[in-house]
Design a protein around this motif. Structure first.
Motif, PDB file in Angstrom:
ATOM      1  N   ALA A  31       0.807  -1.061   0.017  1.00 38.99           N
ATOM      2  CA  ALA A  31       0.033  -0.069  -0.040  1.00 38.99           C
ATOM      3  C   ALA A  31       1.027   1.293  -0.015  1.00 38.99           C
ATOM      4  O   ALA A  31       0.373   2.080  -0.764  1.00 38.99           O
ATOM      5  N   VAL A  32       2.053   1.122   0.734  1.00 37.71           N
ATOM      6  CA  VAL A  32       3.043   2.172   0.576  1.00 37.71           C
ATOM      7  C   VAL A  32       3.324   2.741  -0.579  1.00 37.71           C
ATOM      8  O   VAL A  32       3.504   3.784  -1.138  1.00 37.71           O
ATOM      9  N   ILE A  33       3.743   1.642  -1.548  1.00 37.09           N
ATOM     10  CA  ILE A  33       4.256   1.510  -2.699  1.00 37.09           C
ATOM     11  C   ILE A  33       3.391   2.219  -3.609  1.00 37.09           C
ATOM     12  O   ILE A  33       3.463   2.978  -4.790  1.00 37.09           O
ATOM     13  N   GLY A  89      -8.828  -3.785   0.041  1.00 41.07           N
ATOM     14  CA  GLY A  89      -9.420  -2.541   0.634  1.00 41.07           C
ATOM     15  C   GLY A  89      -9.707  -1.637  -0.454  1.00 41.07           C
ATOM     16  O   GLY A  89      -9.099  -1.736  -1.646  1.00 41.07           O
ATOM     17  N   LYS A  90     -10.499  -0.685  -0.426  1.00 41.48           N
ATOM     18  CA  LYS A  90     -10.721   0.331  -1.365  1.00 41.48           C
ATOM     19  C   LYS A  90      -9.944   1.793  -1.175  1.00 41.48           C
ATOM     20  O   LYS A  90     -10.143   2.603  -1.845  1.00 41.48           O
ATOM     21  N   PHE A  91      -9.530   1.937   0.233  1.00 42.99           N
ATOM     22  CA  PHE A  91      -9.207   3.257   0.639  1.00 42.99           C
ATOM     23  C   PHE A  91      -7.857   3.212   0.849  1.00 42.99           C
ATOM     24  O   PHE A  91      -7.285   2.562   1.874  1.00 42.99           O
ATOM     25  N   ASN A  92      -7.058   4.058   0.181  1.00 43.66           N
ATOM     26  CA  ASN A  92      -5.601   4.033   0.195  1.00 43.66           C
ATOM     27  C   ASN A  92      -5.125   5.568   0.099  1.00 43.66           C
ATOM     28  O   ASN A  92      -4.295   5.738  -0.546  1.00 43.66           O
ATOM     29  N   GLU A  93      -5.764   6.434   1.101  1.00 47.92           N
ATOM     30  CA  GLU A  93      -5.414   7.835   1.076  1.00 47.92           C
ATOM     31  C   GLU A  93      -4.751   8.275   2.117  1.00 47.92           C
ATOM     32  O   GLU A  93      -4.925   7.721   3.483  1.00 47.92           O
ATOM     33  N   SER A  94      -3.696   9.270   1.924  1.00 48.99           N
ATOM     34  CA  SER A  94      -2.936   9.765   3.205  1.00 48.99           C
ATOM     35  C   SER A  94      -3.763  10.988   3.540  1.00 48.99           C
ATOM     36  O   SER A  94      -4.307  11.816   2.835  1.00 48.99           O
ATOM     37  N   PHE A  95      -4.039  11.335   5.016  1.00 55.69           N
ATOM     38  CA  PHE A  95      -4.489  12.637   5.283  1.00 55.69           C
ATOM     39  C   PHE A  95      -3.518  13.286   6.057  1.00 55.69           C
ATOM     40  O   PHE A  95      -3.922  14.325   6.586  1.00 55.69           O
ATOM     41  N   SER A  96      -2.176  12.741   5.983  1.00 58.37           N
ATOM     42  CA  SER A  96      -1.065  13.472   6.683  1.00 58.37           C
ATOM     43  C   SER A  96      -1.053  14.979   6.334  1.00 58.37           C
ATOM     44  O   SER A  96      -1.291  15.226   4.913  1.00 58.37           O
ATOM     45  N   CYS A  97      -1.141  15.874   7.304  1.00 52.34           N
ATOM     46  CA  CYS A  97      -1.232  17.266   6.946  1.00 52.34           C
ATOM     47  C   CYS A  97       0.064  17.724   6.193  1.00 52.34           C
ATOM     48  O   CYS A  97       1.340  17.523   6.501  1.00 52.34           O
ATOM     49  N   ILE A  98      -0.264  18.344   4.914  1.00 54.23           N
ATOM     50  CA  ILE A  98       1.122  18.799   4.083  1.00 54.23           C
ATOM     51  C   ILE A  98       1.994  20.035   4.844  1.00 54.23           C
ATOM     52  O   ILE A  98       3.028  20.021   4.864  1.00 54.23           O
TER      53      ILE A  98
ATOM     54  N   PHE B 157      -7.119  -2.371   5.509  1.00 58.67           N
ATOM     55  CA  PHE B 157      -6.873  -3.670   4.375  1.00 58.67           C
ATOM     56  C   PHE B 157      -7.211  -4.815   5.266  1.00 58.67           C
ATOM     57  O   PHE B 157      -6.736  -6.193   4.676  1.00 58.67           O
ATOM     58  N   HIS B 158      -7.351  -4.669   6.463  1.00 58.72           N
ATOM     59  CA  HIS B 158      -7.509  -5.995   7.135  1.00 58.72           C
ATOM     60  C   HIS B 158      -8.474  -7.025   6.884  1.00 58.72           C
ATOM     61  O   HIS B 158      -8.413  -8.326   7.021  1.00 58.72           O
ATOM     62  N   GLY B 159      -9.741  -6.598   6.328  1.00 61.06           N
ATOM     63  CA  GLY B 159     -10.618  -7.385   5.852  1.00 61.06           C
ATOM     64  C   GLY B 159     -11.580  -7.897   6.578  1.00 61.06           C
ATOM     65  O   GLY B 159     -12.735  -8.258   6.550  1.00 61.06           O
ATOM     66  N   SER B 160     -11.393  -7.893   8.179  1.00 61.72           N
ATOM     67  CA  SER B 160     -12.190  -8.206   9.035  1.00 61.72           C
ATOM     68  C   SER B 160     -11.998  -7.428  10.306  1.00 61.72           C
ATOM     69  O   SER B 160     -10.914  -7.234  10.859  1.00 61.72           O
ATOM     70  N   TYR B 161     -13.372  -6.935  10.675  1.00 67.52           N
ATOM     71  CA  TYR B 161     -13.233  -5.683  11.799  1.00 67.52           C
ATOM     72  C   TYR B 161     -14.160  -6.011  13.060  1.00 67.52           C
ATOM     73  O   TYR B 161     -15.333  -6.547  12.508  1.00 67.52           O
ATOM     74  N   ALA B 162     -13.849  -6.032  14.113  1.00 70.57           N
ATOM     75  CA  ALA B 162     -14.649  -6.439  15.297  1.00 70.57           C
ATOM     76  C   ALA B 162     -14.848  -5.211  15.873  1.00 70.57           C
ATOM     77  O   ALA B 162     -14.070  -4.463  16.294  1.00 70.57           O
ATOM     78  N   PRO B 173     -19.302   4.013   9.091  1.00 72.69           N
ATOM     79  CA  PRO B 173     -18.464   4.642   8.282  1.00 72.69           C
ATOM     80  C   PRO B 173     -17.449   3.470   7.948  1.00 72.69           C
ATOM     81  O   PRO B 173     -16.935   3.133   6.899  1.00 72.69           O
ATOM     82  N   LEU B 174     -17.048   2.571   8.947  1.00 73.00           N
ATOM     83  CA  LEU B 174     -16.058   1.360   8.547  1.00 73.00           C
ATOM     84  C   LEU B 174     -16.771   0.691   7.389  1.00 73.00           C
ATOM     85  O   LEU B 174     -16.011   0.361   6.618  1.00 73.00           O
ATOM     86  N   ALA B 175     -17.908   0.163   7.371  1.00 74.08           N
ATOM     87  CA  ALA B 175     -18.291  -0.683   6.329  1.00 74.08           C
ATOM     88  C   ALA B 175     -18.487   0.324   5.066  1.00 74.08           C
ATOM     89  O   ALA B 175     -18.036  -0.721   3.989  1.00 74.08           O
ATOM     90  N   LEU B 176     -18.787   1.481   5.115  1.00 77.78           N
ATOM     91  CA  LEU B 176     -18.731   2.233   3.842  1.00 77.78           C
ATOM     92  C   LEU B 176     -17.200   2.329   3.277  1.00 77.78           C
ATOM     93  O   LEU B 176     -17.250   2.356   1.953  1.00 77.78           O
ATOM     94  N   PHE B 177     -16.329   2.575   4.337  1.00 76.35           N
ATOM     95  CA  PHE B 177     -14.966   2.687   3.598  1.00 76.35           C
ATOM     96  C   PHE B 177     -14.081   1.557   3.302  1.00 76.35           C
ATOM     97  O   PHE B 177     -12.893   1.722   2.920  1.00 76.35           O
ATOM     98  N   SER B 178     -14.596   0.624   4.033  1.00 73.29           N
ATOM     99  CA  SER B 178     -13.524  -0.644   3.925  1.00 73.29           C
ATOM    100  C   SER B 178     -14.228  -1.253   2.488  1.00 73.29           C
ATOM    101  O   SER B 178     -15.292  -0.795   1.889  1.00 73.29           O
ATOM    102  N   ASN B 179     -13.543  -2.403   1.981  1.00 69.43           N
ATOM    103  CA  ASN B 179     -13.965  -3.252   1.049  1.00 69.43           C
ATOM    104  C   ASN B 179     -15.271  -3.980   1.329  1.00 69.43           C
ATOM    105  O   ASN B 179     -15.412  -4.078   2.096  1.00 69.43           O
ATOM    106  N   SER B 180     -16.120  -3.811   0.031  1.00 65.28           N
ATOM    107  CA  SER B 180     -17.489  -4.781   0.487  1.00 65.28           C
ATOM    108  C   SER B 180     -17.377  -5.903   0.695  1.00 65.28           C
ATOM    109  O   SER B 180     -18.333  -6.373   1.468  1.00 65.28           O
ATOM    110  N   LYS B 181     -16.251  -6.722   0.509  1.00 62.50           N
ATOM    111  CA  LYS B 181     -16.096  -8.056   0.880  1.00 62.50           C
ATOM    112  C   LYS B 181     -15.774  -8.117   2.319  1.00 62.50           C
ATOM    113  O   LYS B 181     -15.715  -9.122   2.758  1.00 62.50           O
ATOM    114  N   SER B 182     -15.196  -7.051   2.913  1.00 63.18           N
ATOM    115  CA  SER B 182     -14.950  -6.891   4.286  1.00 63.18           C
ATOM    116  C   SER B 182     -15.988  -7.362   5.413  1.00 63.18           C
ATOM    117  O   SER B 182     -17.052  -7.243   5.279  1.00 63.18           O
TER     118      SER B 182
END
Lengths: 367, 367
Positions: A31-33, A89-98, B157-162, B173-182
């Motif tokens: 994900a970093v790459i 996962g679908k989310f790979n954004e940085s929110f690190s403050c520029i 990217f963990h795929g499973s969240y408790a 928001p966790l379900a919205l922003f993680s992968n739909s297969k999570s």
């Protein structure tokens, strides 16, 4: 690829690189790459928080299975890698403050240009670091921003500061930015530091005290319980940290408590946990963790950075080591490395390392 | 005033307020007043990190000796206070980044306006918090930024969240922003949460699972070792934290490890140290400490905020509690408060608290 086969592949890969952070560490690295296209290995290492050799090993494995590729500009994720990541996962954004580079602190060094020039005159006097005692000089900027950050945390009101080893010369900005009545005392074995401090005291009208002291030896009685704050960047071993923090606790006023600032590079998770246990046991409470805060001249293996911790020293804090210390302390003692160098002119091979005439390559170069 | 008499005064003052943070805590509070002129008590409390009643006590003592004064706009430092502070140090500037409010993360909620509206529809369905089980609802913004911050840390990217208790509905928001297969599973005793989740699943096409579970009871076998990540905001007692983190560890895949996100308000240093010890003992490593991250609806005593911690769960982590738990858990059980309220209309006095018909004022209000 489906999720199951992705995880099977990741398991195999993890077996090959034996990453302490496990499968998630590898996913993170991918994900970093993806997040920082065309990055150099040093930047990938800083961002992932793994040492460079580990990053190279993971990158090579990922390249082998076609999830990333080495390009001239740096490492890039491939189409297959992108597909794998989107399955996870679908989310790979940085929110690190520029604005503050993710640190939360905006220390515009522009405003401190004069101070920097002033301090650099003295840091430039140090010569090469003595790597036998794990010296690795922080940059002049780092010494200054350490002190500014202490100020941000309301920690320049303590009035008395102990520097437990100070090859970084953090004592100079500390004396400059704390009250002129403040007491600043440096404990160090390296008398080169004394000479520089003498010089700084004269030129900048400061009163920094230098105590020539091998920190393996117990703290002299007269200095115990005298300080409100300590600052240390210990030898890079768990023993080194235990010892230097123990000395710090002895110096702190044990009825009032105080704070400690610790600079330490990241270690594998099990070691980090051991450090957290040791600090808790001694009565030191983490209040701030600032990764990648300290930058060093050289020290490329760890990407040239280390973490800056603020510790609250509780009034009933107890050192783990409260007598003289005889054990292993420096990296070189723990993992002695012997390397052979060949002279360019006479072609003679010279062994460098513990137990040889030249213990470090720096010493050899000086001849 | 000279330094010695300042410290004598500070010692007396510290004796009066009995601040856990000692003399330096009082100096810090004076410096906060100086740094943020005309601030409200809630803002001073947030900045200093002490609960509001403690801040009021210190302010009153400082006002008595003329170091600060209460003005209509808020608290102000006096000339004498300024003089005292300058004797202690000359540096009292904040470097906190304005762009990200010192958090290091720039989460422009503007970009997530639609998501917020979407999530708020469900958080609005909760009714009043059940304070008997230490419920205190995080704001909708907080639930969202928790998830975005997890993303920033490469943890979506963990795929499973408790979710170990989720009256904050962070699951949405966790379900919205993680992968739909999570896989997202909520463990909670409050069936109001189930109804809301059912509704969210239908309207937003999500697959959040709800497990009605009293977390005092052991985790059902089928859920153990199944997750890559847990999220929890435990009851605000050390026992509560030990229990919820223990449940978290049982849920995490114990060969791969994973991460945990913990929300917890600040406690006196000795309690914080105990928490740090307990977490270390269980094999949870602090990697991030984000003070004042979580904001709550109400909860004014702590300035309505708590700290957000990221924990790395090591693969050999062991819960402190691994069976059913019978001990004290919630704040109300530990410090039972009985209060008498008088009805505005009929003037009857009604006792509210543990062991009465109405355990909380919220319940009484509903009648």
């Amino acid at each position: 690829m489906d999720r199951d086969s992705i995880f099977t592949t990741l398991s195999q890969l993890e077996n090959n690189v034996r990453l302490h952070e496990g499968i998630y560490g590898i996913i993170k690295f991918l994900a970093v790459i993806d997040r920082y296209p065309n990055s150099s290995m040093i930047n990938l290492s800083k961002e992932a928080g793994f040492p460079i050799p580990i990053c190279v090993a993971i990158r090579n494995e990922l390249a082998k299975i076609g999830w990333c590729s080495r390009e001239s500009g740096g490492t890039e994720i491939t189409e297959l890698g992108t597909e794998v990541l989107s399955k996870l996962g679908k989310f790979n954004e940085s929110f690190s403050c520029i604005d503050c580079n993710g640190s939360g602190l905006k220390l515009s060094l522009e405003n401190y240009k004069d101070s920097l020039i002033q301090i650099r005159k003295f840091t430039d006097m140090r010569g090469p670091p003595n790597t036998v005692i794990d010296q690795s000089f922080a940059t002049t900027e780092t010494s200054l921003v350490r002190v500014l950050t202490m100020g941000d945390n309301y920690d320049l009101f303590h009035g008395s500061y102990a520097l437990i080893g100070d090859s970084d010369l953090t004592c100079i900005p500390l004396a400059l930015f704390s009250n002129s009545k403040s007491r600043v005392v440096v404990f160090d074995i390296d008398t080169r530091i004394r000479d520089i401090i003498d010089c700084a005291n004269k030129k900048l009208k400061l009163n920094i005290e230098f105590v020539e002291h091998d920190l393996r030896k117990n703290i002299p009685e007269e200095y115990k319980n005298q300080f409100g704050c300590f600052v240390t960047d210990p030898p890079y071993t768990i023993n080194g940290l235990n010892l230097f923090i123990s000395r710090g606790i002895q110096l702190i006023n044990d009825t009032q408590g105080g704070v400690g600032y610790l600079s330490f590079g990241s270690k594998p998770p099990q070691d980090q946990l051991q450090i957290q246990k040791n600090l808790s046991k001694m009565g030191c409470l983490f209040t701030h963790i600032l990764p990648r805060f300290n930058e060093y001249v050289g020290a490329q293996k760890l990407g040239g950075v280390s973490t800056f911790y603020r510790l609250q020293i509780l009034s009933d804090a107890e050192p783990l080591i409260c007598t003289d210390y005889e054990g292993i302390l420096y990296t070189g003692e723990r993992n002695p490395t012997i390397r052979a160098y060949q002279c360019k002119n006479c072609k003679i091979m010279i062994e460098v390392g513990q137990g040889n005439n030249f213990v470090t390559i720096e010493q050899l170069k000086e001849v």
